[in-house]
Motif scaffolding. Structure first.
Motif, PDB file in Angstrom:
ATOM      1  N   CYS A 193      56.140  42.974   3.227  1.00 51.04           N
ATOM      2  CA  CYS A 193      55.006  43.826   3.939  1.00 51.04           C
ATOM      3  C   CYS A 193      53.671  43.155   4.002  1.00 51.04           C
ATOM      4  O   CYS A 193      53.732  41.937   3.992  1.00 51.04           O
ATOM      5  CB  CYS A 193      54.615  44.835   2.497  1.00 51.04           C
ATOM      6  SG  CYS A 193      54.266  44.090   1.019  1.00 51.04           S
ATOM      7  N   GLU A 194      52.619  43.879   4.485  1.00 53.27           N
ATOM      8  CA  GLU A 194      51.392  43.016   5.006  1.00 53.27           C
ATOM      9  C   GLU A 194      50.585  42.146   3.964  1.00 53.27           C
ATOM     10  O   GLU A 194      50.305  41.150   4.105  1.00 53.27           O
ATOM     11  CB  GLU A 194      50.427  44.200   5.655  1.00 53.27           C
ATOM     12  CG  GLU A 194      50.968  44.612   6.621  1.00 53.27           C
ATOM     13  CD  GLU A 194      51.439  43.729   7.869  1.00 53.27           C
ATOM     14  OE1 GLU A 194      50.854  42.720   8.144  1.00 53.27           O
ATOM     15  OE2 GLU A 194      52.700  43.673   8.504  1.00 53.27           O
ATOM     16  N   SER A 195      50.487  42.570   2.676  1.00 47.23           N
ATOM     17  CA  SER A 195      49.803  41.785   1.708  1.00 47.23           C
ATOM     18  C   SER A 195      50.045  42.424   0.476  1.00 47.23           C
ATOM     19  O   SER A 195      50.885  43.450   0.102  1.00 47.23           O
ATOM     20  CB  SER A 195      48.171  42.072   2.044  1.00 47.23           C
ATOM     21  OG  SER A 195      47.897  43.691   1.798  1.00 47.23           O
ATOM     22  N   PHE A 196      49.304  41.782  -0.898  1.00 50.43           N
ATOM     23  CA  PHE A 196      49.629  42.117  -2.213  1.00 50.43           C
ATOM     24  C   PHE A 196      49.408  43.683  -2.407  1.00 50.43           C
ATOM     25  O   PHE A 196      50.432  44.229  -3.001  1.00 50.43           O
ATOM     26  CB  PHE A 196      48.814  41.186  -2.950  1.00 50.43           C
ATOM     27  CG  PHE A 196      49.053  41.584  -4.315  1.00 50.43           C
ATOM     28  CD1 PHE A 196      50.073  41.349  -5.458  1.00 50.43           C
ATOM     29  CD2 PHE A 196      47.814  42.177  -5.024  1.00 50.43           C
ATOM     30  CE1 PHE A 196      50.388  41.754  -6.497  1.00 50.43           C
ATOM     31  CE2 PHE A 196      47.740  42.458  -6.453  1.00 50.43           C
ATOM     32  CZ  PHE A 196      49.046  42.156  -7.135  1.00 50.43           C
ATOM     33  N   PRO A 197      48.288  44.144  -1.992  1.00 56.14           N
ATOM     34  CA  PRO A 197      48.163  45.597  -2.079  1.00 56.14           C
ATOM     35  C   PRO A 197      49.251  46.574  -1.487  1.00 56.14           C
ATOM     36  O   PRO A 197      49.752  47.476  -2.297  1.00 56.14           O
ATOM     37  CB  PRO A 197      46.799  45.981  -1.503  1.00 56.14           C
ATOM     38  CG  PRO A 197      46.120  44.782  -1.579  1.00 56.14           C
ATOM     39  CD  PRO A 197      47.013  43.659  -1.220  1.00 56.14           C
ATOM     40  N   HIS A 198      49.740  46.106  -0.475  1.00 56.16           N
ATOM     41  CA  HIS A 198      50.860  46.948  -0.027  1.00 56.16           C
ATOM     42  C   HIS A 198      52.086  46.890  -0.710  1.00 56.16           C
ATOM     43  O   HIS A 198      53.079  47.615  -1.030  1.00 56.16           O
ATOM     44  CB  HIS A 198      51.171  46.663   1.548  1.00 56.16           C
ATOM     45  CG  HIS A 198      50.288  46.791   2.553  1.00 56.16           C
ATOM     46  ND1 HIS A 198      49.149  45.958   2.844  1.00 56.16           N
ATOM     47  CD2 HIS A 198      49.875  47.853   3.373  1.00 56.16           C
ATOM     48  CE1 HIS A 198      48.066  46.572   3.578  1.00 56.16           C
ATOM     49  NE2 HIS A 198      48.845  47.851   3.869  1.00 56.16           N
TER      50      HIS A 198
ATOM     51  N   PRO B 216      41.915  40.504   0.482  1.00 53.96           N
ATOM     52  CA  PRO B 216      41.232  41.910   0.483  1.00 53.96           C
ATOM     53  C   PRO B 216      42.075  43.004  -0.391  1.00 53.96           C
ATOM     54  O   PRO B 216      42.882  43.222   0.032  1.00 53.96           O
ATOM     55  CB  PRO B 216      41.049  42.330   1.833  1.00 53.96           C
ATOM     56  CG  PRO B 216      41.136  40.995   2.765  1.00 53.96           C
ATOM     57  CD  PRO B 216      42.335  40.133   2.168  1.00 53.96           C
ATOM     58  N   GLY B 217      41.370  43.544  -1.130  1.00 52.54           N
ATOM     59  CA  GLY B 217      42.005  44.530  -2.095  1.00 52.54           C
ATOM     60  C   GLY B 217      42.831  44.266  -3.064  1.00 52.54           C
ATOM     61  O   GLY B 217      43.389  44.933  -4.075  1.00 52.54           O
ATOM     62  N   ALA B 218      43.004  42.949  -3.152  1.00 53.71           N
ATOM     63  CA  ALA B 218      43.717  42.393  -4.326  1.00 53.71           C
ATOM     64  C   ALA B 218      43.424  42.827  -5.803  1.00 53.71           C
ATOM     65  O   ALA B 218      44.331  42.915  -6.730  1.00 53.71           O
ATOM     66  CB  ALA B 218      44.102  40.802  -4.349  1.00 53.71           C
TER      67      ALA B 218
END
Length: 254
Positions: free
Chosen positions: A239-244, A21-23
Motif C-alpha cells: 500500500c501507499e503508506s503507514f496510514p493505508h 504524513p498522517g502517521a
C-alpha cells in the motif's frame, strides 16, 4: 477473525526528522483498536534513547519498552560471546554498548558508520578477521533512505569483509528469524497472529513472512518501484503508506 496484534516498524513512520504524513493519527487509531504494537528497527545511527526522543519530537506517543532494536540484539550477542568488539558504529549509537569492553578487540561489529567506513579502519577490521576474530553484522541492509536520496547501508561493507577474509558474518538484525521472534517474546503473540509493516521488501516483509507473520509493504522510505516483485512469496499486502496499512488492518484483520 480474531483480533490480531501488529508488529510495526518505526522506519515507516518517519524519514530522518520528518514524519510520514498522517502517521501519528494512524498510530492512535491502531492503539484505539486495542492492537498490541511493538516498534522494531535496524537503525544503528543512534541509541534507543535518542531514537525515542526523535519519535517523541515528531509527536508519536511511544514508550521505551515498545522499541526493539538491532543494537539491543547485538549487545546481547556480545555479552553471550564475551568478546571485546571493534565497534564500527555511529558515535550516537555507542551509549547502547556502555560497559562493553572494547580495548584490545577480538571481534568486529559493523553497523551503519559512514564516518568509519574508510580504508584504514576497514583494513584494521580485515586484519582482525584474518587472525580469527568473529564478524558480527548488526544488519546487512543494502541501502537506506535519507532526505537527499538513497545511501549505502552497512551490508556492502560487511560483504566486502566477508569476501576478503572468506568468512561469514553473524547477522543479528532483520531479516534474521531470531530477531523477529525475540521482538515478539513477552507479547503473548504468536508469529501467525502478528503483522509486520515496513518499507524494505527483504529485511522487513520477507523476513517477517519467513517466521509466519503477515508482511505489509509500504511505498515510502526506501521503497522502489516493483520491490514487491523481488521476494517470494510476495508481500501479503502492498500500500501507499503507514496510514493505508493501518486502514487495511482495521478493516480486514480485526
Amino acid at each position: 477473525m480474531a483480533a490480531r496484534r501488529a508488529l510495526d516498524l518505526s522506519g515507516t513512520l518517519y524519514i530522518e526528522d520528518a514524519a510520514v504524513p498522517g502517521a501519528q493519527e494512524a498510530l492512535k487509531r491502531l492503539r484505539g483498536a486495542s492492537v498490541f504494537v511493538r516498534f522494531v528497527t535496524n537503525t544503528t545511527k543512534e541509541s534507543k534513547q535518542d531514537l525515542l526522543e526523535r519519535l517523541r519530537k515528531l509527536e508519536f506517543v511511544i514508550s521505551e519498552n515498545e522499541i526493539f532494536t538491532s543494537l539491543t540484539a547485538a549487545r546481547s550477542l556480545l555479552e553471550q560471546k564475551q568478546v571485546r568488539p571493534m565497534l564500527l558504529a555511529d558515535d550516537r549509537a555507542l551509549p547502547d554498548f556502555k560497559g562493553i569492553q572494547t580495548s584490545d578487540p577480538n571481534a568486529v561489529v559493523i553497523g551503519l558508520a559512514p564516518e568509519h567506513f574508510h580504508y584504514q579502519i576497514l583494513n584494521q577490521a580485515f586484519r582482525l578477521l584474518l587472525d580469527g576474530a568473529p564478524l558480527i553484522a548488526i544488519h546487512k541492509a543494502r541501502y537506506y533512505k535519507r532526505k537527499d536520496g538513497l545511501a549505502l547501508g552497512p551490508g556492502p561493507f560487511v560483504t566486502a569483509l566477508e569476501y576478503a577474509t572468506d568468512t561469514k558474518a553473524t547477522v543479528v538484525g532483520k531479516p534474521e528469524k531470531t530477531f523477529f521472534l525475540e521482538a515478539l517474546r513477552g507479547t503473548g503473540c504468536e508469529p501467525e497472529e502478528a503483522v509486520m509493516i515496513g518499507d524494505d521488501c527483504r529485511d522487513d516483509v520477507s523476513g517477517a513472512q519467513d517466521v509466519g507473520m503477515l508482511g505489509l509493504l509500504v511505498k515510502t522510505g526506501k521503497y522502489r518501484a516493483s520491490d514487491e516483485e523481488k521476494i517470494k512469496p510476495p508481500p501479503y499486502f502492498t500500500c501507499e503508506s503507514f496510514p493505508h496499512a493501518v486502514d487495511h488492518i482495521l478493516q480486514h484483520l480485526l
